[in-house]
Scaffold this motif. Sequence first.
Motif, PDB file in Angstrom:
ATOM      1  N   ALA A  89       0.806  -1.214   0.000  1.00 33.40           N
ATOM      2  CA  ALA A  89       0.000   0.000   0.000  1.00 33.40           C
ATOM      3  C   ALA A  89       0.841   1.267   0.000  1.00 33.40           C
ATOM      4  O   ALA A  89       0.313   2.360  -0.221  1.00 33.40           O
ATOM      5  CB  ALA A  89      -0.946   0.008   1.206  1.00 33.40           C
ATOM      6  N   SER A  90       2.147   1.134   0.207  1.00 30.83           N
ATOM      7  CA  SER A  90       3.053   2.293   0.195  1.00 30.83           C
ATOM      8  C   SER A  90       3.738   2.487  -1.152  1.00 30.83           C
ATOM      9  O   SER A  90       4.403   3.508  -1.360  1.00 30.83           O
ATOM     10  CB  SER A  90       4.130   2.131   1.280  1.00 30.83           C
ATOM     11  N   ALA A 307       6.834 -18.143  14.548  1.00 30.42           N
ATOM     12  CA  ALA A 307       7.035 -17.019  15.460  1.00 30.42           C
ATOM     13  C   ALA A 307       6.160 -15.817  15.124  1.00 30.42           C
ATOM     14  O   ALA A 307       6.113 -14.852  15.897  1.00 30.42           O
ATOM     15  CB  ALA A 307       8.507 -16.596  15.441  1.00 30.42           C
ATOM     16  N   ILE A 308       5.437 -15.856  14.012  1.00 31.22           N
ATOM     17  CA  ILE A 308       4.664 -14.687  13.579  1.00 31.22           C
ATOM     18  C   ILE A 308       3.378 -14.589  14.386  1.00 31.22           C
ATOM     19  O   ILE A 308       2.584 -15.535  14.469  1.00 31.22           O
ATOM     20  CB  ILE A 308       4.355 -14.766  12.078  1.00 31.22           C
ATOM     21  N   GLY A 309       3.169 -13.423  14.987  1.00 31.92           N
ATOM     22  CA  GLY A 309       1.988 -13.206  15.811  1.00 31.92           C
ATOM     23  C   GLY A 309       0.856 -12.573  15.039  1.00 31.92           C
ATOM     24  O   GLY A 309       1.025 -12.063  13.932  1.00 31.92           O
ATOM     25  N   THR A 310      -0.312 -12.600  15.626  1.00 34.75           N
ATOM     26  CA  THR A 310      -1.480 -11.922  15.068  1.00 34.75           C
ATOM     27  C   THR A 310      -1.363 -10.428  15.361  1.00 34.75           C
ATOM     28  O   THR A 310      -1.078 -10.046  16.494  1.00 34.75           O
ATOM     29  CB  THR A 310      -2.764 -12.487  15.695  1.00 34.75           C
ATOM     30  N   PRO A 311      -1.557  -9.572  14.359  1.00 31.22           N
ATOM     31  CA  PRO A 311      -1.379  -8.117  14.581  1.00 31.22           C
ATOM     32  C   PRO A 311      -2.510  -7.517  15.420  1.00 31.22           C
ATOM     33  O   PRO A 311      -3.641  -7.372  14.952  1.00 31.22           O
ATOM     34  CB  PRO A 311      -1.380  -7.547  13.158  1.00 31.22           C
ATOM     35  N   THR A 312      -2.191  -7.203  16.675  1.00 32.61           N
ATOM     36  CA  THR A 312      -3.177  -6.593  17.559  1.00 32.61           C
ATOM     37  C   THR A 312      -2.589  -5.369  18.247  1.00 32.61           C
ATOM     38  O   THR A 312      -1.374  -5.188  18.292  1.00 32.61           O
ATOM     39  CB  THR A 312      -3.645  -7.585  18.646  1.00 32.61           C
ATOM     40  N   VAL A 313      -3.475  -4.546  18.782  1.00 33.88           N
ATOM     41  CA  VAL A 313      -3.092  -3.408  19.616  1.00 33.88           C
ATOM     42  C   VAL A 313      -3.981  -3.430  20.857  1.00 33.88           C
ATOM     43  O   VAL A 313      -5.042  -4.067  20.870  1.00 33.88           O
ATOM     44  CB  VAL A 313      -3.250  -2.063  18.873  1.00 33.88           C
ATOM     45  N   ASN A 325      -4.476  -0.688  11.279  1.00 34.11           N
ATOM     46  CA  ASN A 325      -3.508   0.003  10.425  1.00 34.11           C
ATOM     47  C   ASN A 325      -2.413  -0.924   9.911  1.00 34.11           C
ATOM     48  O   ASN A 325      -1.486  -0.468   9.241  1.00 34.11           O
ATOM     49  CB  ASN A 325      -2.877   1.165  11.196  1.00 34.11           C
ATOM     50  N   HIS A 326      -2.519  -2.194  10.229  1.00 37.84           N
ATOM     51  CA  HIS A 326      -1.499  -3.150   9.822  1.00 37.84           C
ATOM     52  C   HIS A 326      -1.582  -3.410   8.322  1.00 37.84           C
ATOM     53  O   HIS A 326      -2.648  -3.285   7.707  1.00 37.84           O
ATOM     54  CB  HIS A 326      -1.683  -4.460  10.601  1.00 37.84           C
ATOM     55  N   ARG A 327      -0.449  -3.818   7.739  1.00 35.22           N
ATOM     56  CA  ARG A 327      -0.412  -4.084   6.294  1.00 35.22           C
ATOM     57  C   ARG A 327      -1.351  -5.228   5.895  1.00 35.22           C
ATOM     58  O   ARG A 327      -1.768  -5.307   4.744  1.00 35.22           O
ATOM     59  CB  ARG A 327       1.017  -4.380   5.840  1.00 35.22           C
TER      60      ARG A 327
END
Length: 404
Positions: A89-90, A307-313, A325-327
């Motif tokens: 997206a960039s 090792a890849i985590g779920t994108p959370t805030v 806002n994650h890719r």
Amino acid sequence: MDDIKKSVITVIGGGNSSYALIAFLSLSGHKVNLLTRKPEKWSRKINLEYQTPEGQLIQDFKGTIDNISSDPSKLIPASDIIILSMPVASYRNALHNIAKHISNEKKTYIMTVYGQAGFNWMTDEIKQLYNLNNIVTCAIGLIPWICRTKEYGKTGITFGPKAVNVIAIDKKDEFDYLNSLILEDICFKWFKTGHFVQAENFISLSLSVDNQIIHTSRLYGLYLKHGGIWKTKKEVPAFYKDYDELSATLLKELDSDYSLIRDEIIKQFKNNDFKYMLDYLALERFSYNSANENILDSFKNSVTLRAIGTPTVTDENRMEIFDKNHRFFNDDIFYGLCIAKWFAEQMNLKVNTIDKILIWAQDLLKIQILNNDNTLNIQSLTLDKFKTGIPVTYNLSSLEECVS
């Protein structure tokens, strides 16, 4: 550029792939520059650790950055090759940022190491706006190696390469030259595997399915199973290590929607070569030389993805929620599923799983993606010029323009 050891290459962005590009290309004798928003955080000496999935060091690759800057005017004019290493997206914003600095006096190769979302449409856009006549557009289908960042600006990790890499080039007769100029230096030279083959068109890369269906179906599966809300970070399932049958089923259904689109394109454009426009398992077996028999196994058996985590805030209530806002959202919804949906509409195809995920995403992201009749809401999607990569944002209106 007759002397390939003196090619000036500018890598744009500090993504995981940047460490591999800098190490392999500088070690091959190229002059490598880095254009980044954070030049102060980068060392001129870059270390790339080639590791086993268990973390055992196999080999260190030590690369060198010749010049580091946030100012494109200092790096772009002298560049023979420009490589984007950043979220999809960039891409467009980066291309518009550098366009006026690209020399029109010589041939310049512009490349991305991940060819999702019609990269040729993006470069054609700046060619027209800035009257750039000497750009050669190149897009690698999938990132050539599995890469991670260990210490930002200093150290990256690779777990090794793909077995085969696919590249599309708008000037097709450039492949042999580009292969000797840079492609062999990117991968095969160091691993004795990962040679490049040429796709006849960019649409084969855009509609071959990897991240855009893997990420979106898994996020939707996690939402259906857990509501997308967890009390603590520890409760959040790992993105791949905890992969389940529900997510695998959704991925299979999403891939089937893409297959409808791919099959109809092949039917309508019989004179084109689409041999590298593959479904998920075919692409996985081709790229990794694997023998996985089903989708669930392809993730459960992957030691490099564990090792890849779920994108959370953390939200205001101290709950863990999806990072909007994650890719995985910006790239794979707006530069992935939305593009596939546009193609489906042009060919009057029903893509129920794509629709289902887009409806969920628009509620989560608070942006109208579909109208009430499940057609794309073009007006909403194009309010922000760079929000989405659907063809109409490039003033493309026909299948012929997009597939050629």
